[in-house]
Design a protein around this motif. Structure first.
Motif, PDB file in Angstrom:
ATOM      1  N   ARG A  47       0.830  -1.203   0.000  1.00 17.12           N
ATOM      2  CA  ARG A  47       0.000   0.000   0.000  1.00 17.12           C
ATOM      3  C   ARG A  47       0.868   1.258   0.000  1.00 17.12           C
ATOM      4  NH1 ARG A  47      -4.585   1.317   4.465  1.00 17.12           N
ATOM      5  NH2 ARG A  47      -5.139   3.335   3.640  1.00 17.12           N
ATOM      6  N   GLY A  48       2.007   1.201   0.661  1.00 16.75           N
ATOM      7  CA  GLY A  48       2.928   2.325   0.686  1.00 16.75           C
ATOM      8  C   GLY A  48       2.482   3.438   1.609  1.00 16.75           C
ATOM      9  N   GLN A  49       3.057   4.592   1.393  1.00 13.48           N
ATOM     10  CA  GLN A  49       2.759   5.780   2.190  1.00 13.48           C
ATOM     11  C   GLN A  49       2.171   6.855   1.288  1.00 13.48           C
ATOM     12  OE1 GLN A  49       5.987   7.081   4.739  1.00 13.48           O
ATOM     13  NE2 GLN A  49       6.957   5.075   4.537  1.00 13.48           N
ATOM     14  N   GLN A  50       1.604   7.874   1.929  1.00 17.35           N
ATOM     15  CA  GLN A  50       0.975   8.932   1.146  1.00 17.35           C
ATOM     16  C   GLN A  50       1.146  10.269   1.855  1.00 17.35           C
ATOM     17  OE1 GLN A  50      -3.421   9.161   0.778  1.00 17.35           O
ATOM     18  NE2 GLN A  50      -3.009   8.812  -1.400  1.00 17.35           N
ATOM     19  N   LYS A  51       1.321  11.322   1.056  1.00 16.07           N
ATOM     20  CA  LYS A  51       1.404  12.682   1.574  1.00 16.07           C
ATOM     21  C   LYS A  51       0.612  13.588   0.646  1.00 16.07           C
ATOM     22  CE  LYS A  51       4.470  16.130   3.351  1.00 16.07           C
ATOM     23  NZ  LYS A  51       5.706  16.324   4.053  1.00 16.07           N
ATOM     24  N   ILE A  52      -0.121  14.528   1.219  1.00 14.56           N
ATOM     25  CA  ILE A  52      -0.953  15.442   0.436  1.00 14.56           C
ATOM     26  C   ILE A  52      -0.474  16.875   0.666  1.00 14.56           C
ATOM     27  CG2 ILE A  52      -3.280  16.324   0.051  1.00 14.56           C
ATOM     28  CD1 ILE A  52      -4.304  13.601   1.069  1.00 14.56           C
ATOM     29  N   HIS A  53      -0.221  17.595  -0.419  1.00 13.71           N
ATOM     30  CA  HIS A  53       0.154  19.006  -0.368  1.00 13.71           C
ATOM     31  C   HIS A  53      -1.031  19.804  -0.915  1.00 13.71           C
ATOM     32  CE1 HIS A  53       4.465  18.048   0.160  1.00 13.71           C
ATOM     33  NE2 HIS A  53       4.187  17.028  -0.638  1.00 13.71           N
ATOM     34  N   VAL A  54      -1.416  20.864  -0.233  1.00 14.50           N
ATOM     35  CA  VAL A  54      -2.550  21.690  -0.656  1.00 14.50           C
ATOM     36  C   VAL A  54      -2.023  23.031  -1.170  1.00 14.50           C
ATOM     37  CG1 VAL A  54      -4.691  22.781   0.086  1.00 14.50           C
ATOM     38  CG2 VAL A  54      -4.021  20.574   1.046  1.00 14.50           C
ATOM     39  N   PHE A  55      -2.530  23.452  -2.328  1.00 17.69           N
ATOM     40  CA  PHE A  55      -2.110  24.697  -2.967  1.00 17.69           C
ATOM     41  C   PHE A  55      -3.334  25.536  -3.325  1.00 17.69           C
ATOM     42  CE2 PHE A  55       1.142  21.564  -3.924  1.00 17.69           C
ATOM     43  CZ  PHE A  55       2.296  22.236  -3.591  1.00 17.69           C
ATOM     44  N   ASP A  56      -3.105  26.834  -3.505  1.00 21.12           N
ATOM     45  CA  ASP A  56      -4.200  27.698  -3.944  1.00 21.12           C
ATOM     46  C   ASP A  56      -4.275  27.797  -5.462  1.00 21.12           C
ATOM     47  OD1 ASP A  56      -1.865  29.096  -4.140  1.00 21.12           O
ATOM     48  OD2 ASP A  56      -2.585  30.923  -3.185  1.00 21.12           O
ATOM     49  N   SER A  57      -3.247  27.291  -6.163  1.00 22.07           N
ATOM     50  CA  SER A  57      -3.299  27.311  -7.624  1.00 22.07           C
ATOM     51  C   SER A  57      -2.743  26.007  -8.194  1.00 22.07           C
ATOM     52  CB  SER A  57      -2.503  28.493  -8.184  1.00 22.07           C
ATOM     53  OG  SER A  57      -1.126  28.236  -8.145  1.00 22.07           O
ATOM     54  N   GLU A  58      -3.241  25.652  -9.349  1.00 20.58           N
ATOM     55  CA  GLU A  58      -2.806  24.437 -10.037  1.00 20.58           C
ATOM     56  C   GLU A  58      -1.351  24.572 -10.503  1.00 20.58           C
ATOM     57  OE1 GLU A  58      -4.574  21.439 -13.453  1.00 20.58           O
ATOM     58  OE2 GLU A  58      -5.397  23.442 -13.254  1.00 20.58           O
ATOM     59  N   LEU A  59      -0.927  25.770 -10.843  1.00 18.96           N
ATOM     60  CA  LEU A  59       0.431  26.002 -11.316  1.00 18.96           C
ATOM     61  C   LEU A  59       1.464  25.668 -10.243  1.00 18.96           C
ATOM     62  CD1 LEU A  59       2.242  26.936 -13.597  1.00 18.96           C
ATOM     63  CD2 LEU A  59       1.952  29.271 -12.785  1.00 18.96           C
ATOM     64  N   LYS A  60       1.204  26.053  -9.006  1.00 18.37           N
ATOM     65  CA  LYS A  60       2.131  25.750  -7.909  1.00 18.37           C
ATOM     66  C   LYS A  60       2.215  24.239  -7.673  1.00 18.37           C
ATOM     67  CE  LYS A  60       1.467  30.117  -5.538  1.00 18.37           C
ATOM     68  NZ  LYS A  60       0.940  30.773  -4.333  1.00 18.37           N
ATOM     69  N   ALA A  61       1.085  23.556  -7.766  1.00 20.36           N
ATOM     70  CA  ALA A  61       1.073  22.101  -7.602  1.00 20.36           C
ATOM     71  C   ALA A  61       1.859  21.440  -8.723  1.00 20.36           C
ATOM     72  CB  ALA A  61      -0.365  21.583  -7.580  1.00 20.36           C
ATOM     73  N   PHE A  62       1.704  21.932  -9.939  1.00 18.33           N
ATOM     74  CA  PHE A  62       2.415  21.360 -11.078  1.00 18.33           C
ATOM     75  C   PHE A  62       3.918  21.620 -10.984  1.00 18.33           C
ATOM     76  CE2 PHE A  62       3.491  20.711 -15.576  1.00 18.33           C
ATOM     77  CZ  PHE A  62       2.906  19.470 -15.751  1.00 18.33           C
ATOM     78  N   ASP A  63       4.312  22.778 -10.453  1.00 20.99           N
ATOM     79  CA  ASP A  63       5.734  23.074 -10.254  1.00 20.99           C
ATOM     80  C   ASP A  63       6.372  22.063  -9.298  1.00 20.99           C
ATOM     81  OD1 ASP A  63       5.839  25.211 -11.980  1.00 20.99           O
ATOM     82  OD2 ASP A  63       5.607  26.726 -10.401  1.00 20.99           O
ATOM     83  N   LEU A  64       5.680  21.760  -8.190  1.00 17.28           N
ATOM     84  CA  LEU A  64       6.202  20.770  -7.253  1.00 17.28           C
ATOM     85  C   LEU A  64       6.237  19.390  -7.897  1.00 17.28           C
ATOM     86  CD1 LEU A  64       7.292  19.944  -4.516  1.00 17.28           C
ATOM     87  CD2 LEU A  64       4.928  19.758  -3.701  1.00 17.28           C
ATOM     88  N   LEU A  65       5.220  19.048  -8.676  1.00 20.23           N
ATOM     89  CA  LEU A  65       5.199  17.766  -9.372  1.00 20.23           C
ATOM     90  C   LEU A  65       6.421  17.625 -10.274  1.00 20.23           C
ATOM     91  CD1 LEU A  65       2.298  15.852 -10.867  1.00 20.23           C
ATOM     92  CD2 LEU A  65       4.177  16.413 -12.368  1.00 20.23           C
TER      93      LEU A  65
END
Length: 81
Positions: A47-65
């Protein structure tokens, strides 16, 4: 707000070292109108592990990705086709 969910799955296998790992990334909308980057990792078949990061914009999430993807690629993870 996330316009379209995005999912990515990569693996790193080295049979001689008994290594079989996965790393999954997904960008998804959350209940509060923001965007979440969900990271999952572990041994293939677990199953592994999981972490969730919350952003106010999709661009910031995509940058981290992209940052995480570059780091994993440099460590030998490959995109499956």
């Amino acid at each position: 707000m996330t316009l379209q969910p995005f999912h990515l799955y990569i693996e790193h296998r080295e049979p001689d070292k008994n290594m079989a790992r996965f790393y999954a990334l997904s960008i998804e909308p959350n209940l509060f109108g923001g965007t979440s980057l969900v990271r999952s990792w572990g041994r293939i078949g677990s199953r592994g592990q999981q972490k969730i990061h919350v952003f106010d914009s999709e661009l910031k999430a995509f940058d981290l990705l992209l940052t995480l993807l570059r780091r994993k690629h440099s460590r030998g993870y490959l995109l499956l086709r």
